[in-house]
Design a protein around this motif. Structure first.
Motif, PDB file in Angstrom:
ATOM      1  N   GLY A 219       1.108  -9.638 -10.089  1.00  0.00           N
ATOM      2  CA  GLY A 219       2.087  -8.559 -10.110  1.00  0.00           C
ATOM      3  C   GLY A 219       1.450  -7.197  -9.958  1.00  0.00           C
ATOM      4  N   PRO A 220       2.197  -6.131 -10.198  1.00  0.00           N
ATOM      5  CA  PRO A 220       1.683  -4.766 -10.034  1.00  0.00           C
ATOM      6  C   PRO A 220       0.453  -4.463 -10.886  1.00  0.00           C
ATOM      7  CG  PRO A 220       4.069  -4.743 -10.239  1.00  0.00           C
ATOM      8  CD  PRO A 220       3.636  -6.136 -10.531  1.00  0.00           C
ATOM      9  N   GLU A 221       0.251  -5.207 -11.985  1.00  0.00           N
ATOM     10  CA  GLU A 221      -0.926  -4.970 -12.823  1.00  0.00           C
ATOM     11  C   GLU A 221      -2.226  -5.223 -12.069  1.00  0.00           C
ATOM     12  OE1 GLU A 221       0.078  -9.256 -12.998  1.00  0.00           O
ATOM     13  OE2 GLU A 221       1.254  -7.411 -13.225  1.00  0.00           O
ATOM     14  N   VAL A 222      -2.147  -6.069 -11.041  1.00  0.00           N
ATOM     15  CA  VAL A 222      -3.326  -6.347 -10.209  1.00  0.00           C
ATOM     16  C   VAL A 222      -3.808  -5.079  -9.516  1.00  0.00           C
ATOM     17  CG1 VAL A 222      -4.033  -7.510  -8.075  1.00  0.00           C
ATOM     18  CG2 VAL A 222      -2.844  -8.792  -9.845  1.00  0.00           C
ATOM     19  N   LEU A 223      -2.881  -4.223  -9.136  1.00  0.00           N
ATOM     20  CA  LEU A 223      -3.234  -2.996  -8.428  1.00  0.00           C
ATOM     21  C   LEU A 223      -3.973  -2.035  -9.343  1.00  0.00           C
ATOM     22  CD1 LEU A 223       0.164  -2.543  -6.540  1.00  0.00           C
ATOM     23  CD2 LEU A 223      -1.904  -3.744  -5.777  1.00  0.00           C
ATOM     24  N   VAL A 224      -3.613  -2.022 -10.609  1.00  0.00           N
ATOM     25  CA  VAL A 224      -4.333  -1.195 -11.581  1.00  0.00           C
ATOM     26  C   VAL A 224      -5.757  -1.713 -11.746  1.00  0.00           C
ATOM     27  CG1 VAL A 224      -4.350  -0.375 -13.961  1.00  0.00           C
ATOM     28  CG2 VAL A 224      -2.172  -0.654 -12.749  1.00  0.00           C
ATOM     29  N   ARG A 225      -5.894  -3.043 -11.820  1.00  0.00           N
ATOM     30  CA  ARG A 225      -7.235  -3.640 -11.899  1.00  0.00           C
ATOM     31  C   ARG A 225      -8.058  -3.301 -10.671  1.00  0.00           C
ATOM     32  NH1 ARG A 225      -6.474  -9.559 -12.010  1.00  0.00           N
ATOM     33  NH2 ARG A 225      -8.673  -9.453 -11.423  1.00  0.00           N
ATOM     34  N   ALA A 226      -7.418  -3.347  -9.505  1.00  0.00           N
ATOM     35  CA  ALA A 226      -8.138  -3.088  -8.256  1.00  0.00           C
ATOM     36  C   ALA A 226      -8.740  -1.694  -8.247  1.00  0.00           C
ATOM     37  CB  ALA A 226      -7.199  -3.280  -7.067  1.00  0.00           C
ATOM     38  N   MET A 227      -8.041  -0.736  -8.826  1.00  0.00           N
ATOM     39  CA  MET A 227      -8.548   0.635  -8.876  1.00  0.00           C
ATOM     40  C   MET A 227      -9.886   0.722  -9.610  1.00  0.00           C
ATOM     41  SD  MET A 227      -6.848   3.044  -7.346  1.00  0.00           S
ATOM     42  CE  MET A 227      -5.251   3.722  -6.864  1.00  0.00           C
ATOM     43  N   SER A 228     -10.072  -0.124 -10.617  1.00  0.00           N
ATOM     44  CA  SER A 228     -11.307  -0.080 -11.400  1.00  0.00           C
ATOM     45  C   SER A 228     -12.381  -1.017 -10.853  1.00  0.00           C
ATOM     46  CB  SER A 228     -11.011  -0.431 -12.865  1.00  0.00           C
ATOM     47  OG  SER A 228     -10.482  -1.741 -12.967  1.00  0.00           O
ATOM     48  N   LEU A 233     -13.324   4.907  -3.048  1.00  0.00           N
ATOM     49  CA  LEU A 233     -13.307   5.393  -1.673  1.00  0.00           C
ATOM     50  C   LEU A 233     -11.912   5.910  -1.332  1.00  0.00           C
ATOM     51  CD1 LEU A 233     -15.131   2.385   0.042  1.00  0.00           C
ATOM     52  CD2 LEU A 233     -16.136   4.604  -0.506  1.00  0.00           C
ATOM     53  N   PRO A 234     -11.810   6.983  -0.534  1.00  0.00           N
ATOM     54  CA  PRO A 234     -10.488   7.509  -0.166  1.00  0.00           C
ATOM     55  C   PRO A 234      -9.590   6.463   0.496  1.00  0.00           C
ATOM     56  CG  PRO A 234     -12.204   9.078   0.408  1.00  0.00           C
ATOM     57  CD  PRO A 234     -12.906   7.827  -0.025  1.00  0.00           C
ATOM     58  N   ALA A 235     -10.154   5.647   1.404  1.00  0.00           N
ATOM     59  CA  ALA A 235      -9.343   4.639   2.094  1.00  0.00           C
ATOM     60  C   ALA A 235      -8.848   3.565   1.137  1.00  0.00           C
ATOM     61  CB  ALA A 235     -10.158   4.007   3.226  1.00  0.00           C
ATOM     62  N   VAL A 236      -9.668   3.232   0.123  1.00  0.00           N
ATOM     63  CA  VAL A 236      -9.253   2.252  -0.890  1.00  0.00           C
ATOM     64  C   VAL A 236      -8.114   2.833  -1.718  1.00  0.00           C
ATOM     65  CG1 VAL A 236      -9.969   1.043  -2.985  1.00  0.00           C
ATOM     66  CG2 VAL A 236     -11.461   1.066  -0.973  1.00  0.00           C
ATOM     67  N   HIS A 237      -8.240   4.093  -2.123  1.00  0.00           N
ATOM     68  CA  HIS A 237      -7.183   4.747  -2.898  1.00  0.00           C
ATOM     69  C   HIS A 237      -5.877   4.811  -2.096  1.00  0.00           C
ATOM     70  CE1 HIS A 237     -10.210   7.077  -5.643  1.00  0.00           C
ATOM     71  NE2 HIS A 237     -10.260   5.762  -5.781  1.00  0.00           N
ATOM     72  N   GLU A 238      -5.993   5.102  -0.800  1.00  0.00           N
ATOM     73  CA  GLU A 238      -4.811   5.205   0.052  1.00  0.00           C
ATOM     74  C   GLU A 238      -4.090   3.860   0.145  1.00  0.00           C
ATOM     75  OE1 GLU A 238      -3.531   6.338   4.662  1.00  0.00           O
ATOM     76  OE2 GLU A 238      -5.619   6.588   3.992  1.00  0.00           O
ATOM     77  N   ALA A 239      -4.864   2.775   0.378  1.00  0.00           N
ATOM     78  CA  ALA A 239      -4.267   1.443   0.516  1.00  0.00           C
ATOM     79  C   ALA A 239      -3.599   1.009  -0.784  1.00  0.00           C
ATOM     80  CB  ALA A 239      -5.331   0.433   0.935  1.00  0.00           C
ATOM     81  N   ILE A 240      -4.284   1.180  -1.901  1.00  0.00           N
ATOM     82  CA  ILE A 240      -3.711   0.770  -3.185  1.00  0.00           C
ATOM     83  C   ILE A 240      -2.520   1.655  -3.539  1.00  0.00           C
ATOM     84  CG2 ILE A 240      -4.162   0.513  -5.649  1.00  0.00           C
ATOM     85  CD1 ILE A 240      -7.029  -0.241  -4.941  1.00  0.00           C
ATOM     86  N   GLY A 241      -2.584   2.922  -3.164  1.00  0.00           N
ATOM     87  CA  GLY A 241      -1.456   3.823  -3.392  1.00  0.00           C
ATOM     88  C   GLY A 241      -0.201   3.349  -2.657  1.00  0.00           C
ATOM     89  N   GLU A 242      -0.363   2.861  -1.424  1.00  0.00           N
ATOM     90  CA  GLU A 242       0.782   2.338  -0.683  1.00  0.00           C
ATOM     91  C   GLU A 242       1.366   1.110  -1.374  1.00  0.00           C
ATOM     92  OE1 GLU A 242      -0.494   1.615   3.307  1.00  0.00           O
ATOM     93  OE2 GLU A 242      -0.328   3.733   3.892  1.00  0.00           O
TER      94      GLU A 242
END
Length: 384
Positions: A219-228, A233-242
């Motif tokens: 679920g969405p909690e995976v995206l929070v984990r991915a951030m850490s 990287l800017p491109a990583v932040h952009e993709a996870i932000g989408e």
């Protein structure tokens, strides 16, 4: 032993009257749904020059495309295996609009080989594509349209898996992988072969930044984990932000995030998604962002969309069978003719009974007939 002349090639089949009526009803309902969102229908040809069908991002379809020689030009033609490159050509080169363009389509495509042991080699592909807007709002609209279309078809959506090719490409660039290594790593992640991924990283330590991907699903909690767990990287932040934007604005849909769910190496550039319905193990709809496809036609535009096979939808949904036909006697009668015209105008099917076929009309779909009772023509159940 020679095949009989009525035999069909493997993985091809006829659609018989009852199923064909339901298939056509579903096609019309979905195209009307697309139209209500502003998507305009286009009908590309079934055959094009091969390089138009498989050039650029379309090269992923090369092995699926039937090839033949044009007797007029001598050039190699392809029988389309996917309509999306054709619709992209129409947007980029034929319409050549500057603003947002919404297009939809429906037609048979042909695959040189079946995609699975149960798949048809002639899917009836229906889909919608949005061109000209880079923002995540376009992806939200496409996913909403997909969910509404599955609901309209009577298919229960159990989950929509979402990944991001841009995230993979950003990490691969950060690891400074060669193109060959990037493609090998892509193949490993497609199968989620973690031991093979570790072996790959053992000889290419910089690729360790991709090690977390197979474990980032849920679920969405995976995206929070991915951030850490992924590089800052800017491109990583952009993709996870989408992806976080989708989680917020489509919270009512059964979204599931899988950051190792990768498809279309030469095709997709951003979000990718697959919708699953009922107990079917295979995805009923595939889609995502493919900003570079139009480049082969002289104008790359931001693009996102999805496609489905009408045959699959028909099997999964609950499209009601149309009402049976009304049988009318062969008779010179002005009142009878007027009633038949009225019934047909109301959408009823009325067929005349031809001599010598008494009792054989049920197999043609008749369940009612017109009979003269008490001086007036009435519709009665067949057999009463």
């Amino acid at each position: 032993m020679a095949l009989p002349p009525w035999a069909l090639p493997e993985y091809f089949e006829d659609v018989l009257p009852a199923a064909a009526q339901r298939l056509e009803a579903l096609r019309r309902q979905l195209l009307d749904q697309f139209r209500s969102y502003g998507y305009q229908l286009v009908i590309p040809p079934s055959v094009e020059y091969l390089d138009a069908l498989v050039s650029g991002a379309g090269q992923d379809m090369d092995e699926s495309t039937w090839k033949l020689v044009d007797r007029i030009s001598g050039r190699t033609l392809g029988l389309r295996a996917d309509m999306t490159p054709q619709v992209t050509r129409i947007d980029a080169h034929v319409l050549n609009r500057q603003g947002v363009t919404r297009l939809c389509y429906c037609g048979a495509v042909a695959h040189a080989m079946p995609r699975s042991t149960t798949a048809s080699r002639e899917p009836i592909q229906i889909g919608a594509e949005l061109y000209g807007h880079q923002g995540i709002e376009a992806d939200v609209e496409i996913l909403r349209l997909l969910a509404d279309s599955l609901k309209l078809a009577g298919a229960t959506t159990t989950r929509i898996d979402i990944g991001h090719m841009g995230l993979f490409r950003a990490l691969a660039r950060h690891a400074e992988l060669s193109e060959a290594d990037e493609q090998l790593l892509y193949a490993i992640l497609q199968t989620k072969d973690v031991p093979a991924l570790r072996e790959f990283v053992a000889t290419r330590p910089a690729a360790a930044v991709l090690l977390p991907l197979p474990g980032l699903y849920g679920g969405p909690e995976v995206l929070v984990r991915a951030m850490s767990e992924l590089p800052d990287l800017p491109a990583v932040h952009e993709a996870i932000g989408e992806l976080l934007h989708l989680a917020k604005h489509l919270a009512d849909l059964p979204l599931s995030f899988d950051l190792a769910d990768l498809r279309g190496y030469h095709y997709h550039t951003g979000l990718v998604f697959a919708a699953y319905c009922g107990h079917s193990p295979a995805a009923v709809a595939l889609g995502g962002r493919y900003n570079e496809v139009g480049k082969a036609f002289g104008r790359a535009r931001p693009a996102t969309g999805f496609s489905m096979d009408l045959r699959d939808l028909l099997a999964l949904g609950e499209v009601a069978a149309p009402a049976g036909a009304v049988l009318a006697p062969q008779r010179e009668d002005a009142e009878l003719a007027a009633l038949i015209a009225q019934l047909r105008a109301q959408g009823e099917i009325v067929m005349y009974e031809l001599p010598g076929h008494t009792g054989a009309w049920r197999e043609a779909g008749c369940d009612r007939r017109l009979e003269l009772k008490d001086g007036a023509w009435r519709v009665v159940t067949l057999g009463e």
